[in-house]
Design a protein around this motif. Structure first.
Motif, PDB file in Angstrom:
ATOM      1  N   ASN A  68       0.812  -1.223   0.000  1.00  0.00           N
ATOM      2  CA  ASN A  68       0.000   0.000   0.000  1.00  0.00           C
ATOM      3  C   ASN A  68       0.842   1.268   0.000  1.00  0.00           C
ATOM      4  O   ASN A  68       0.313   2.364   0.191  1.00  0.00           O
ATOM      5  CB  ASN A  68      -0.939   0.009   1.215  1.00  0.00           C
ATOM      6  CG  ASN A  68      -1.952  -1.104   1.105  1.00  0.00           C
ATOM      7  OD1 ASN A  68      -2.453  -1.373   0.011  1.00  0.00           O
ATOM      8  ND2 ASN A  68      -2.227  -1.784   2.204  1.00  0.00           N
ATOM      9  N   SER A  70       2.534   4.351  -1.398  1.00  0.00           N
ATOM     10  CA  SER A  70       2.317   5.145  -2.610  1.00  0.00           C
ATOM     11  C   SER A  70       3.045   6.476  -2.453  1.00  0.00           C
ATOM     12  O   SER A  70       3.551   6.793  -1.373  1.00  0.00           O
ATOM     13  CB  SER A  70       0.818   5.387  -2.812  1.00  0.00           C
ATOM     14  OG  SER A  70       0.360   6.260  -1.806  1.00  0.00           O
ATOM     15  N   ALA A 118       6.421   2.470  -4.013  1.00  0.00           N
ATOM     16  CA  ALA A 118       5.490   3.416  -4.653  1.00  0.00           C
ATOM     17  C   ALA A 118       5.718   3.428  -6.165  1.00  0.00           C
ATOM     18  O   ALA A 118       4.766   3.408  -6.948  1.00  0.00           O
ATOM     19  CB  ALA A 118       5.676   4.818  -4.064  1.00  0.00           C
ATOM     20  N   ASN A 121       4.360   0.009  -7.373  1.00  0.00           N
ATOM     21  CA  ASN A 121       2.891  -0.061  -7.393  1.00  0.00           C
ATOM     22  C   ASN A 121       2.322   0.764  -8.541  1.00  0.00           C
ATOM     23  O   ASN A 121       1.371   0.356  -9.196  1.00  0.00           O
ATOM     24  CB  ASN A 121       2.316   0.421  -6.055  1.00  0.00           C
ATOM     25  CG  ASN A 121       2.538  -0.620  -4.954  1.00  0.00           C
ATOM     26  OD1 ASN A 121       2.401  -1.810  -5.191  1.00  0.00           O
ATOM     27  ND2 ASN A 121       2.889  -0.171  -3.765  1.00  0.00           N
ATOM     28  N   ASP A 122       2.937   1.918  -8.795  1.00  0.00           N
ATOM     29  CA  ASP A 122       2.500   2.754  -9.909  1.00  0.00           C
ATOM     30  C   ASP A 122       2.692   2.002 -11.245  1.00  0.00           C
ATOM     31  O   ASP A 122       1.811   2.011 -12.103  1.00  0.00           O
ATOM     32  CB  ASP A 122       3.345   4.040  -9.900  1.00  0.00           C
ATOM     33  CG  ASP A 122       2.877   5.058 -10.906  1.00  0.00           C
ATOM     34  OD1 ASP A 122       2.059   5.901 -10.512  1.00  0.00           O
ATOM     35  OD2 ASP A 122       3.299   5.026 -12.073  1.00  0.00           O
TER      36      ASP A 122
END
Ligand SMILES: Nc1ncnc2c1ncn2[C@@H]1O[C@H](COP(=O)(O)OP(=O)(O)OP(=O)(O)O)[C@@H](O)[C@H]1O
Length: 246
Positions: A68, A70, A118, A121-122
């Motif tokens: 999670n 980000s 982050a 995840n992007d």
């Protein structure tokens, strides 16, 4: 030849009166059908990618702890963090068609993993394959290929690791690196840079320490293109992590 409108009219005959289709004519039916095909093939690509990650490391590409993380939940309280966040965002935004690698080095708990995750995840949302792995995990997977029971060979594992869109190697310099580790990291970075795939590195060592540990050859490849080297030299955030913030 039957047109999409003929097909739509036939479908309409069978459709119960209370059913509202997602299309109002043949053209819309055709477009809907094509869109469904596209969504399905994207889902298959995602499933294949997830299966491949599972095969490489026995888990999905980003550890649960960082799934999670980000850009939005990275808190900025000093100029260093502001700059690191902006550079990480920029790196993710410019990832397509870039060969640039990144090195996040510095003190523990400062958010190197957070910002690497982050970025990861992007990229995953944009359909890329990402794997963040510690040197220790990497080595145990490599050594696992030596045992007779594994159908994954060392060569195959190296090849898989070289084909992930973004591979991030964490905890460089944490253990007393052996010659084998140096050779493996060399091979991975070498193969990845020759096939224009970037690598991320996270370490508590400074660039000179990383150079001394991994050698000039690897670190020089980490400088390909518009590569990103960020020093994380502020206090650890760890004592403030409650575990339920994201
Ligand atoms: N600026 C920040 N805003 C929000 N959370 C942060 C920030 N910096 C770090 N964290 C959180 O603190 C914890 C430790 O951060 P992280 O794992 O990224 O540190 P690290 O620099 O990789 O540390 P190490 O070198 O010890 O591996 C994580 O849960 C991370 O999400």
């Amino acid at each position: 030849m039957k047109t999409p409108n003929d097909l739509f009219n036939r479908l309409k005959k069978f459709m119960p009166a209370d059913v509202k289709p997602k299309f109002k004519n043949g053209e819309e039916l055709l477009a809907w059908n094509q869109e469904q095909g596209r969504l399905r093939s994207e889902a298959i690509v995602r499933e294949n990618r997830a299966m491949k990650m599972q095969r490489i490391m026995g888990r999905s590409g980003i550890r649960e702890l960082h799934m999670n993380c980000s850009f939005d939940n990275y808190r900025v309280e000093n100029d260093g963090q502001r700059k690191a966040l902006a550079l990480a965002r920029e790196y993710a935004a410019g990832f397509d068609n870039s060969i640039a690698s990144f090195v996040f080095s510095g003190r523990p708990g400062t958010g190197k993993n957070h910002l690497a995750a982050a970025i990861g995840n992007d990229l995953i949302i944009r359909g890329k394959s990402v794997l963040i792995v510690t040197v220790a995990d990497l080595m145990s997977s490599m050594k696992g290929t030596f045992s007779g029971g594994s159908d994954l060979t060392e060569e195959r594992l190296l090849q898989d690791l070289s084909h992930v869109d973004l591979l991030v190697i964490d905890e460089i310099g944490m253990q007393s690196e052996s010659r084998y580790e140096k050779v493996i990291i060399n091979q991975i970075v070498d193969r990845r840079s020759s096939s224009k795939r970037p690598t991320g590195m996270l370490s508590n060592l400074d660039p000179a320490g990383m150079n001394a540990l991994l050698g000039e050859r690897v670190m020089d490849r980490m400088r390909l293109g518009n590569s990103l080297w960020v020093r994380f030299d502020w206090d650890s955030y760890r004592s403030r992590v409650r575990g339920d913030e994201y």
